[in-house]
Design a protein around this motif. Structure first.
Motif, PDB file in Angstrom:
ATOM      1  N   THR A  28     -18.012 -19.801   3.291  1.00 32.34           N
ATOM      2  CA  THR A  28     -18.727 -18.572   3.061  1.00 32.34           C
ATOM      3  C   THR A  28     -17.896 -17.395   3.561  1.00 32.34           C
ATOM      4  O   THR A  28     -17.152 -17.527   4.536  1.00 32.34           O
ATOM      5  CB  THR A  28     -20.091 -18.580   3.771  1.00 32.34           C
ATOM      6  N   SER A  30     -19.310 -14.330   4.217  1.00 33.15           N
ATOM      7  CA  SER A  30     -20.204 -13.296   4.723  1.00 33.15           C
ATOM      8  C   SER A  30     -19.719 -12.703   6.039  1.00 33.15           C
ATOM      9  O   SER A  30     -20.067 -11.580   6.377  1.00 33.15           O
ATOM     10  CB  SER A  30     -21.621 -13.845   4.877  1.00 33.15           C
ATOM     11  N   SER A  53     -17.776  -6.774   6.947  1.00 30.21           N
ATOM     12  CA  SER A  53     -18.633  -7.946   6.836  1.00 30.21           C
ATOM     13  C   SER A  53     -20.077  -7.647   7.221  1.00 30.21           C
ATOM     14  O   SER A  53     -20.982  -7.810   6.427  1.00 30.21           O
ATOM     15  CB  SER A  53     -18.086  -9.065   7.706  1.00 30.21           C
ATOM     16  N   ASN A  74     -23.338 -11.585  -0.746  1.00 26.74           N
ATOM     17  CA  ASN A  74     -23.005 -12.709   0.125  1.00 26.74           C
ATOM     18  C   ASN A  74     -23.706 -14.000  -0.319  1.00 26.74           C
ATOM     19  O   ASN A  74     -23.181 -15.098  -0.109  1.00 26.74           O
ATOM     20  CB  ASN A  74     -23.357 -12.386   1.567  1.00 26.74           C
ATOM     21  N   ASN A  77     -21.432 -15.350  -2.709  1.00 22.21           N
ATOM     22  CA  ASN A  77     -20.040 -15.401  -2.262  1.00 22.21           C
ATOM     23  C   ASN A  77     -19.125 -14.642  -3.214  1.00 22.21           C
ATOM     24  O   ASN A  77     -18.023 -15.102  -3.548  1.00 22.21           O
ATOM     25  CB  ASN A  77     -19.567 -16.851  -2.132  1.00 22.21           C
TER      26      ASN A  77
END
Length: 123
Positions: A28, A30, A53, A74, A77
């Motif tokens: 991920t 994020s 982020s 997010n 992705n």
């Protein structure tokens, strides 16, 4: 290890719009600052835009401010770059990248790159 894949490039007339996408896999993203860079033939790779982020703060190169918008989803992705009012000088290969450490506008601060997508703006 994250893999990044860009899409959405192509040929567009000056004044037109294009939206680029960058999908991450492998982990991920994020928690990562993510950016777009571009490289025209014979030129250095240059910073275009970055999104942080956690705060989702953004920053842009002066040459694209007011015309380009970086965003991220997010949950998917995926990183985006909406490019409006395109100019022939925007012609380049566009890359997305994941920040590692250091100044956000420097390409050597990033440790993962996509393969790039070509954007060509005709006059």
């Amino acid at each position: 290890q994250v893999q990044l894949v860009e899409s959405g490039g192509g040929l567009v007339q000056a004044g037109g719009s294009v939206r680029l996408s960058c999908t991450a896999s492998g982990r991920t993203f994020s928690n990562d600052h993510m950016a777009w860079f571009r490289q025209a033939p014979g030129m250095e790779r240059e910073f275009v835009a970055v999104m942080s982020s956690f705060t989702s703060n953004t920053d842009y190169a002066d040459s694209v401010k007011g015309r380009f918008t970086i965003s991220r989803d997010n949950a998917k992705n995926t990183l985006y770059l909406q490019m409006n009012s395109l100019k022939p000088e925007d012609t380049a290969v566009y890359y997305c990248a994941r920040h590692r450490s250091g100044a956000l506008f420097l390409h050597n601060s990033y440790d993962a790159w996509g393969q790039g997508t070509q954007v060509t703006v005709s006059s």
